[in-house]
Design an enzyme around this catalytic site. Structure first.
Site, PDB file in Angstrom:
ATOM      1  N   TYR A  17       0.841  -1.202   0.000  1.00  8.01           N
ATOM      2  CA  TYR A  17       0.000   0.000   0.000  1.00  8.01           C
ATOM      3  C   TYR A  17       0.877   1.253   0.000  1.00  8.01           C
ATOM      4  CZ  TYR A  17      -3.433   3.445   1.698  1.00  8.01           C
ATOM      5  OH  TYR A  17      -4.241   4.545   1.842  1.00  8.01           O
ATOM      6  N   ALA A  18       1.849   1.310   0.916  1.00 10.26           N
ATOM      7  CA  ALA A  18       2.717   2.493   1.028  1.00 10.26           C
ATOM      8  C   ALA A  18       3.433   2.760  -0.296  1.00 10.26           C
ATOM      9  CB  ALA A  18       3.734   2.292   2.149  1.00 10.26           C
ATOM     10  N   SER A  33       2.574   1.767  -3.298  1.00 10.06           N
ATOM     11  CA  SER A  33       1.651   2.134  -4.376  1.00 10.06           C
ATOM     12  C   SER A  33       1.214   3.590  -4.245  1.00 10.06           C
ATOM     13  CB  SER A  33       0.433   1.203  -4.399  1.00 10.06           C
ATOM     14  OG  SER A  33      -0.374   1.373  -3.239  1.00 10.06           O
ATOM     15  N   LYS A  34       0.991   4.044  -3.026  1.00  6.27           N
ATOM     16  CA  LYS A  34       0.586   5.444  -2.829  1.00  6.27           C
ATOM     17  C   LYS A  34       1.787   6.377  -3.010  1.00  6.27           C
ATOM     18  CE  LYS A  34      -3.889   5.262  -1.793  1.00  6.27           C
ATOM     19  NZ  LYS A  34      -4.919   5.866  -2.655  1.00  6.27           N
ATOM     20  N   ILE A  94      -9.803   8.394   7.614  1.00 10.86           N
ATOM     21  CA  ILE A  94     -10.983   9.210   7.297  1.00 10.86           C
ATOM     22  C   ILE A  94     -12.194   8.612   8.013  1.00 10.86           C
ATOM     23  CG2 ILE A  94     -12.427  10.114   5.422  1.00 10.86           C
ATOM     24  CD1 ILE A  94      -9.949   9.711   3.564  1.00 10.86           C
TER      25      ILE A  94
HETATM   26  N1  LIG Z   1     -10.584   5.664   4.183  1.00 12.76           N
HETATM   27  C1  LIG Z   1      -9.428   6.095   4.672  1.00 12.76           C
HETATM   28  O1  LIG Z   1      -9.206   6.149   5.884  1.00 12.76           O
HETATM   29  C2  LIG Z   1      -8.361   6.571   3.720  1.00 12.76           C
HETATM   30  C3  LIG Z   1      -7.173   7.132   4.227  1.00 12.76           C
HETATM   31  C4  LIG Z   1      -6.188   7.562   3.347  1.00 12.76           C
HETATM   32  C5  LIG Z   1      -6.393   7.449   1.999  1.00 12.76           C
HETATM   33  N2  LIG Z   1      -7.565   6.891   1.537  1.00 12.76           N
HETATM   34  C6  LIG Z   1      -7.764   6.790   0.096  1.00 12.76           C
HETATM   35  O2  LIG Z   1      -8.945   7.482  -0.222  1.00 12.76           O
HETATM   36  C7  LIG Z   1      -9.559   6.861  -1.349  1.00 12.76           C
HETATM   37  C8  LIG Z   1     -11.017   6.567  -1.063  1.00 12.76           C
HETATM   38  O3  LIG Z   1     -11.115   5.744   0.077  1.00 12.76           O
HETATM   39  P1  LIG Z   1     -12.534   5.252   0.618  1.00 12.76           P
HETATM   40  O4  LIG Z   1     -12.414   5.108   2.084  1.00 12.76           O
HETATM   41  O5  LIG Z   1     -13.612   6.103   0.042  1.00 12.76           O
HETATM   42  O6  LIG Z   1     -12.609   3.794  -0.025  1.00 12.76           O
HETATM   43  P2  LIG Z   1     -13.914   2.992  -0.532  1.00 12.76           P
HETATM   44  O7  LIG Z   1     -15.108   3.370   0.275  1.00 12.76           O
HETATM   45  O8  LIG Z   1     -13.488   1.559  -0.573  1.00 12.76           O
HETATM   46  O9  LIG Z   1     -14.119   3.543  -1.998  1.00 12.76           O
HETATM   47  C9  LIG Z   1     -13.266   3.183  -3.034  1.00 12.76           C
HETATM   48  C10 LIG Z   1     -13.936   3.513  -4.331  1.00 12.76           C
HETATM   49  O10 LIG Z   1     -13.105   3.076  -5.407  1.00 12.76           O
HETATM   50  C11 LIG Z   1     -13.876   2.234  -6.258  1.00 12.76           C
HETATM   51  N3  LIG Z   1     -13.061   1.202  -6.876  1.00 12.76           N
HETATM   52  C12 LIG Z   1     -12.248   0.306  -6.268  1.00 12.76           C
HETATM   53  N4  LIG Z   1     -11.691  -0.500  -7.182  1.00 12.76           N
HETATM   54  C13 LIG Z   1     -12.160  -0.105  -8.389  1.00 12.76           C
HETATM   55  C14 LIG Z   1     -11.963  -0.553  -9.712  1.00 12.76           C
HETATM   56  N5  LIG Z   1     -11.110  -1.545 -10.010  1.00 12.76           N
HETATM   57  N6  LIG Z   1     -12.616   0.088 -10.719  1.00 12.76           N
HETATM   58  C15 LIG Z   1     -13.469   1.105 -10.456  1.00 12.76           C
HETATM   59  N7  LIG Z   1     -13.690   1.585  -9.209  1.00 12.76           N
HETATM   60  C16 LIG Z   1     -13.049   0.973  -8.200  1.00 12.76           C
HETATM   61  C17 LIG Z   1     -14.882   1.584  -5.328  1.00 12.76           C
HETATM   62  O11 LIG Z   1     -15.935   1.020  -6.075  1.00 12.76           O
HETATM   63  P3  LIG Z   1     -16.788  -0.216  -5.473  1.00 12.76           P
HETATM   64  O12 LIG Z   1     -17.897   0.421  -4.705  1.00 12.76           O
HETATM   65  O13 LIG Z   1     -17.254  -0.946  -6.674  1.00 12.76           O
HETATM   66  O14 LIG Z   1     -15.856  -1.013  -4.611  1.00 12.76           O
HETATM   67  C18 LIG Z   1     -15.283   2.797  -4.502  1.00 12.76           C
HETATM   68  O15 LIG Z   1     -16.146   3.634  -5.229  1.00 12.76           O
HETATM   69  C19 LIG Z   1      -8.721   5.627  -1.669  1.00 12.76           C
HETATM   70  O16 LIG Z   1      -7.802   5.955  -2.692  1.00 12.76           O
HETATM   71  C20 LIG Z   1      -7.999   5.364  -0.377  1.00 12.76           C
HETATM   72  O17 LIG Z   1      -6.781   4.677  -0.556  1.00 12.76           O
HETATM   73  C21 LIG Z   1      -8.543   6.451   2.362  1.00 12.76           C
END
Ligand SMILES: NC(=O)c1ccc[n+]([C@@H]2O[C@H](COP(=O)([O-])OP(=O)(O)OC[C@H]3O[C@@H](n4cnc5c(N)ncnc54)[C@H](OP(=O)(O)O)[C@@H]3O)[C@@H](O)[C@H]2O)c1
Length: 239
Positions: free
Chosen positions: A157-158, A160-161, A190
């Protein structure tokens, strides 16, 4: 105002963070396209914004962000239905960890690189021509605090980001004469439903809220941020 002025392509727009970003951009008067893969997640998003769906301000199209041809098709469809794409908010991504490098399989590493890094290349590549045309394009990426502060078991993960940081810095250089900026934000944990379920004992008040992430992206998309490019911006809340 040109037709492309207030247009945004928001990957991951059906997710915990993406939903808040879509809501914010629609409230700011954008026309928004969301590439999605799950029909039920898209229906939930569309039903929260029925008016925007009716007026054509919110569009969805099926796409897998890890697949270049799928992203290319989605971006072309978004540009033709919205009248262009000025802003890319690449939010799609995810976390899989808990495996030390010593025990890691190729699929663990590739899964993270495909989802968090390659997807960003494809989104950028296929939005850039549209963003350039507007003269004020914005390429926005969601990295993570985990890309600069490391935890055991999270190497894929680290990495890739962190790879996103190289992409963003390079895009900022490549596009500086085109009026197109590229920036990444680095959220800490988040306050999403999924995180509350997986960490029930945490202090939710310390977490950054999806609306705060959306506000930062809205600022970076605005005219006020036209001089900001190549930035990696922490957004940690109180954590
Ligand atoms: N949540 C945290 O605490 C946090 C912290 C730091 C960074 N982030 C980053 O913030 C971003 C959003 O996080 P989140 O918490 O909102 O995650 P999430 O709720 O899992 O949402 C991820 C989104 O990406 C879509 N997705 C995943 N794989 C895909 C694919 N192959 N093709 C098309 N769409 C795809 C998912 O669609 P589906 O609904 O179909 O799965 C969903 O809409 C991510 O990049 C994550 O790494 C999150």
């Amino acid at each position: 105002m040109s037709p492309a002025e207030n247009t945004a392509f928001i990957t991951g727009g059906t997710g915990g963070v993406g939903r808040a970003v879509v809501a914010r951009f629609l409230a700011d008067g954008y026309r928004v396209a969301v590439p999605y893969r799950s029909e039920s997640e898209w229906k939930a998003l569309a039903s929260a914004h029925e008016d925007a769906g009716r007026s054509g301000a919110l569009r969805g199209m099926v796409a897998d962000v890890t697949d270049e041809s799928s992203v290319a098709r989605a971006a072309a469809e978004a540009a033709s239905t919205l009248g262009g794409i000025r802003v890319l908010a690449h939010i799609a991504g995810g976390y899989k960890g808990g495996v030390d490098v010593e025990r890691m399989e190729a699929r663990d590493v590739r899964g993270m690189i495909d989802l968090n890094l390659l997807s960003a290349f494809w989104a950028a590549k296929h939005v850039i021509p549209h963003a350039k045309r507007t003269g004020s394009g914005r390429l926005l990426f969601v990295s993570s605090r985990g890309a600069v502060e490391f935890s055991a078991g999270a190497a894929a993960y680290a990495a890739s980001k962190a790879g996103l940081h190289g992409l963003v810095g390079t895009l900022a250089r490549e596009l500086r004469k085109d009026g197109v900026t590229a920036n990444a934000i680095l959220p800490s944990v988040i306050d999403t439903e999924a995180n509350r379920v997986s960490m029930p004992k945490a202090r939710f008040d310390d977490w950054v809220r999806p609306e705060q992430v959306a506000a930062l992206l809205a600022f970076l998309a605005s005219d006020a941020a036209s001089a900001v490019s190549g930035a990696l911006i922490p957004i940690y809340g109180r954590a």
